[in-house]
Enzyme design. Structure first.
Site, PDB file in Angstrom:
ATOM      1  CE  LYS A   1      -1.616   1.452   4.074  1.00 48.11           C
ATOM      2  NZ  LYS A   1      -1.288   2.872   4.405  1.00 48.11           N
ATOM      3  CG  ASN A   2       2.364   2.587   3.478  1.00 50.66           C
ATOM      4  OD1 ASN A   2       1.196   2.858   3.226  1.00 50.66           O
ATOM      5  ND2 ASN A   2       2.785   2.332   4.699  1.00 50.66           N
TER       6      ASN A   2
ATOM      7  CB  CYS B   1      -4.730   9.766  11.226  1.00 49.28           C
ATOM      8  SG  CYS B   1      -3.202   9.102  11.847  1.00 49.28           S
TER       9      CYS B   1
ATOM     10  NE  ARG C   1      -2.544  12.370   7.940  1.00 52.49           N
ATOM     11  CZ  ARG C   1      -1.286  12.653   7.566  1.00 52.49           C
ATOM     12  NH1 ARG C   1      -0.546  11.744   7.004  1.00 52.49           N
ATOM     13  NH2 ARG C   1      -0.810  13.867   7.715  1.00 52.49           N
TER      14      ARG C   1
ATOM     15  NE  ARG D   1       0.632  10.614  10.385  1.00 51.92           N
ATOM     16  CZ  ARG D   1       0.187   9.513   9.775  1.00 51.92           C
ATOM     17  NH1 ARG D   1      -0.890   8.915  10.222  1.00 51.92           N
ATOM     18  NH2 ARG D   1       0.782   9.049   8.694  1.00 51.92           N
ATOM     19  N   PRO D   2       1.386  16.440  11.324  1.00 54.94           N
ATOM     20  CG  PRO D   2       3.273  17.231  12.404  1.00 54.94           C
ATOM     21  CD  PRO D   2       2.172  16.221  12.535  1.00 54.94           C
ATOM     22  CB  ILE D   3       2.011  18.327   5.969  1.00 54.67           C
ATOM     23  CG1 ILE D   3       1.173  19.612   5.955  1.00 54.67           C
ATOM     24  CG2 ILE D   3       1.108  17.096   6.028  1.00 54.67           C
ATOM     25  CD1 ILE D   3       0.392  19.792   4.646  1.00 54.67           C
ATOM     26  CG  ASP D   4       6.305  20.528  10.292  1.00 57.07           C
ATOM     27  OD1 ASP D   4       5.800  19.386  10.196  1.00 57.07           O
ATOM     28  OD2 ASP D   4       7.250  20.780  11.055  1.00 57.07           O
ATOM     29  CG  LEU D   5       9.203  17.873   8.610  1.00 53.10           C
ATOM     30  CD1 LEU D   5       9.857  16.553   9.004  1.00 53.10           C
ATOM     31  CD2 LEU D   5      10.061  19.045   9.059  1.00 53.10           C
TER      32      LEU D   5
ATOM     33  CG  ASP E   1       3.315   1.383   9.566  1.00 52.30           C
ATOM     34  OD1 ASP E   1       3.512   1.592   8.358  1.00 52.30           O
ATOM     35  OD2 ASP E   1       3.038   2.283  10.376  1.00 52.30           O
TER      36      ASP E   1
ATOM     37  NE  ARG F   1      -6.825   4.030   5.511  1.00 50.21           N
ATOM     38  CZ  ARG F   1      -5.830   4.394   6.321  1.00 50.21           C
ATOM     39  NH1 ARG F   1      -5.996   4.368   7.633  1.00 50.21           N
ATOM     40  NH2 ARG F   1      -4.661   4.787   5.824  1.00 50.21           N
TER      41      ARG F   1
HETATM   42  C1  EPZ Z   1       4.272   6.858   6.179  1.00 47.22           C
HETATM   43  O1  EPZ Z   1       3.494   7.867   6.788  1.00 47.22           O
HETATM   44  C2  EPZ Z   1       3.361   5.637   6.111  1.00 47.22           C
HETATM   45  N1  EPZ Z   1       2.174   5.941   5.307  1.00 47.22           N
HETATM   46  C3  EPZ Z   1       2.939   5.242   7.520  1.00 47.22           C
HETATM   47  O2  EPZ Z   1       2.175   4.046   7.418  1.00 47.22           O
HETATM   48  C4  EPZ Z   1       4.189   4.943   8.345  1.00 47.22           C
HETATM   49  O3  EPZ Z   1       3.806   4.663   9.681  1.00 47.22           O
HETATM   50  C5  EPZ Z   1       5.116   6.167   8.330  1.00 47.22           C
HETATM   51  O4  EPZ Z   1       5.418   6.527   6.969  1.00 47.22           O
HETATM   52  C6  EPZ Z   1       6.433   5.892   9.053  1.00 47.22           C
HETATM   53  O5  EPZ Z   1       7.075   4.810   8.465  1.00 47.22           O
HETATM   54  C7  EPZ Z   1       2.282   5.930   3.965  1.00 47.22           C
HETATM   55  O6  EPZ Z   1       3.341   5.705   3.411  1.00 47.22           O
HETATM   56  C8  EPZ Z   1       1.018   6.202   3.207  1.00 47.22           C
HETATM   57  P1  EPZ Z   1       6.318  10.260   8.314  1.00 47.22           P
HETATM   58  P2  EPZ Z   1       4.056   9.406   6.827  1.00 47.22           P
HETATM   59  O7  EPZ Z   1       6.183  11.509   7.515  1.00 47.22           O
HETATM   60  O8  EPZ Z   1       4.737   9.704   5.547  1.00 47.22           O
HETATM   61  C9  EPZ Z   1       6.131  13.446  11.825  1.00 47.22           C
HETATM   62  C10 EPZ Z   1       0.318   2.621   7.761  1.00 47.22           C
HETATM   63  O9  EPZ Z   1      -0.127   2.060   8.772  1.00 47.22           O
HETATM   64  N2  EPZ Z   1       6.068  14.446  10.742  1.00 47.22           N
HETATM   65  O10 EPZ Z   1       7.574   9.467   8.183  1.00 47.22           O
HETATM   66  O11 EPZ Z   1       2.933  10.282   7.251  1.00 47.22           O
HETATM   67  C11 EPZ Z   1       4.830  12.646  11.922  1.00 47.22           C
HETATM   68  O12 EPZ Z   1       3.881  13.329  12.716  1.00 47.22           O
HETATM   69  C12 EPZ Z   1       0.781   4.067   7.844  1.00 47.22           C
HETATM   70  O13 EPZ Z   1       0.444   2.079   6.636  1.00 47.22           O
HETATM   71  C13 EPZ Z   1       6.194  15.798  11.063  1.00 47.22           C
HETATM   72  O14 EPZ Z   1       6.356  16.165  12.217  1.00 47.22           O
HETATM   73  O15 EPZ Z   1       5.104   9.283   8.004  1.00 47.22           O
HETATM   74  C14 EPZ Z   1       5.276  11.361  12.557  1.00 47.22           C
HETATM   75  O16 EPZ Z   1       5.339  11.534  13.954  1.00 47.22           O
HETATM   76  C15 EPZ Z   1       0.584   4.655   9.221  1.00 47.22           C
HETATM   77  N3  EPZ Z   1       6.118  16.718  10.047  1.00 47.22           N
HETATM   78  C16 EPZ Z   1       6.700  11.167  12.009  1.00 47.22           C
HETATM   79  O17 EPZ Z   1       7.100  12.458  11.510  1.00 47.22           O
HETATM   80  C17 EPZ Z   1       5.946  16.348   8.751  1.00 47.22           C
HETATM   81  O18 EPZ Z   1       5.892  17.228   7.860  1.00 47.22           O
HETATM   82  C18 EPZ Z   1       6.810  10.159  10.872  1.00 47.22           C
HETATM   83  O19 EPZ Z   1       6.006  10.627   9.842  1.00 47.22           O
HETATM   84  C19 EPZ Z   1       5.814  14.969   8.446  1.00 47.22           C
HETATM   85  C20 EPZ Z   1       5.896  14.035   9.463  1.00 47.22           C
END
Ligand code: EPZ
Length: 420
Positions: free
Chosen positions: A22-23, A116, A92, A121-125, A307, A399
């Site tokens: 999926k990812n 979620c 999302r 789940r911020p997207i600042d980065l 995960d 999902r």
């Molecule tokens: C991906 O989510 C996966 N989803 C998640 O899988 C997985 O848990 C995660 O990576 C970590 O491996 C998909 O690929 C669709 P991150 P993503 O950005 O990209 C913080 C599942 O069950 N963060 O690496 O959202 C965030 O809050 C899902 O299949 C910021 O602070 O993960 C989190 O604490 C769940 N600012 C951490 O980083 C940002 O701009 C990791 O997030 C982005 C993230």
């Protein structure tokens, strides 16, 4: 609303071909809009998240056809660069379309993705990376209104943390940026390397995926025709193995990449499971009398995957001794444990730490799936419990798991999924 009805106490045995990841498929489907082209994806799992992404692509003006595990995308014509709020709420992770739409259309409009069940789940980065490439992003009334008035140009992007989504968004947008982009402290998950392979098949110049530094030579994309087979899902692989470890039995996974979930295999081996791997298969045998593993500490790849934390925790509920789990990636990823205690589990959570005291038996009881992997953890616990469990699920598990009820049934479990 669905109900998973599970009669526990049955050992699992047999062989299962693991679905596509999926990812991996979600960012690759977003990448298909980077230039006019025809994309044929195979080994695409039948999931609610994939269905939602297909709706997003059609909403942008792409032609999308699905036949079994094949998805064909025609991105010759992009009619609009907006994603409606309803679809953003449903998925999302569709924020990854932001980089692709800015690269293709020079503008994009989508609503802020919500949080979620795992916490904020911020997207600042993501936004920091896209702004570094030249995007102007106005965050107004819950919407992101984005444009590239001066075009996109290569940049040096240093991520404060190796965010998977931010790395993917930066890679997609950088494909249209003049010059070279260097993404430092990039995520190293296998799905990043899979995206690199797909982008290079489109004609992009991406290198370094799997390491902490990804380089993108922009401006190379032309109309394309490409075929790509989606890699196997490492978290679904871990799910079947954790289920067999907990319920007992002998299960073989086919068409997997064991090195993608070696940390999970190591923990399951510490629990006393017999594990035999080849290049593309894993066989696990368990007498269901497990012992507590060394502490499971999640982190960015190649650490233990967040995960798989709920899955491993569920497998350890009856393990002899005390099992410790440290969740370093998400702030609130232990909500599902409250539901596990309804089945008789003994779990104490404190911030980012969960301590599981092994019990002699679990007993079936009504429970609620709180999120995708938490729901899968509940199913694992129910398989190893005495008696029947009914899990109320608003669609979380579907999902990410393709025909999970059928596949578990083929392995000997007594599982039925019905609408409530
Ligand atoms: C991906 O989510 C996966 N989803 C998640 O899988 C997985 O848990 C995660 O990576 C970590 O491996 C998909 O690929 C669709 P991150 P993503 O950005 O990209 C913080 C599942 O069950 N963060 O690496 O959202 C965030 O809050 C899902 O299949 C910021 O602070 O993960 C989190 O604490 C769940 N600012 C951490 O980083 C940002 O701009 C990791 O997030 C982005 C993230």
């Amino acid at each position: 609303m669905s109900v998973w009805h599970i009669e526990g106490g049955r050992r699992l045995s047999g062989s299962v071909a693991v679905q596509g990841a999926k990812n991996a498929v979600l960012p690759i489907m977003a990448a298909s809009v980077l230039a006019p082209g025809e994309t044929e994806l195979t080994n695409v799992p039948e999931l609610r998240d994939v269905d939602a992404t297909i709706r997003i692509l059609r909403g942008l003006g792409c032609g999308v056809e699905r036949s079994g595990d094949i998805v064909r995308i025609d991105s010759a014509y992009i009619a609009r660069s907006e994603i409606p709020h309803s679809l953003m709420r449903e998925l999302r992770s569709s924020v990854v379309f932001l980089g692709a739409l800015l690269a293709r259309c020079c503008h994009a409009r989508l609503s802020m993705p919500g949080g979620c069940e795992l916490g904020p789940r911020p997207i600042d980065l993501h936004l920091m990376a896209l702004r570094a490439l030249g995007a102007e992003i106005d965050e107004r009334a819950g919407e992101l209104i984005c444009s590239t008035p001066n075009g996109l140009r290569g940049a040096a992007i240093a991520l404060p943390m190796p965010s998977v989504g931010a790395t993917e968004n930066a890679m997609l947008c950088a494909c249209a940026a003049e010059g070279e982009t260097v993404i430092m402290n990039a995520a190293r998950e296998p799905e990043i390397a899979e995206l690199q392979g797909f982008l290079n098949a489109l004609g992009a110049g991406v290198s370094g995926a799997g390491s902490a530094t990804v380089r993108v030579r922009g401006g190379a994309l032309r109309p394309f025709r490409v075929g790509h087979r989606i890699m196997p899902d490492r978290i679904v692989s871990a799910t079947y193995l954790a289920a067999c470890a907990a319920a007992g039995g002998d299960v073989e996974l086919r068409g997997v990449e064991p090195r993608h979930f070696s940390t999970v295999l190591h923990s399951l081996s510490e629990c006393g499971c017999d594990i035999i791997t080849t290049g593309c298969s894993v066989r696990l045998r368990s007498a269901a009398l497990l012992r507590a593993p060394m502490p499971v500490i999640t982190g960015p790849y190649p650490a233990f995957p967040t995960d798989a934390q709920p899955l491993m925790l569920a497998a350890c509920l009856k393990a002899k001794g005390t099992s410790v789990f440290v969740e370093n990636v998400f702030q609130n990823r232990f909500r599902f444990t409250e539901e596990l205690t309804r089945l008789g589990a003994r779990i104490h959570t404190e911030g980012r730490v969960a301590v599981v005291t092994g019990v002699d038996a679990l007993h079936g009881a009504p429970a609620v799936a709180t999120d995708l992997r938490g729901g899968a953890a509940l199913i694992i616990a129910a398989l190893s419990a005495e008696g029947a469990t009914d899990i109320l699920d608003s669609g979380h598990v579907e999902r990410g798991y393709e025909r999970f009820d059928e596949r578990l049934g083929e392995l000997g479990a007594e599982v039925s999924l019905r609408d409530k």
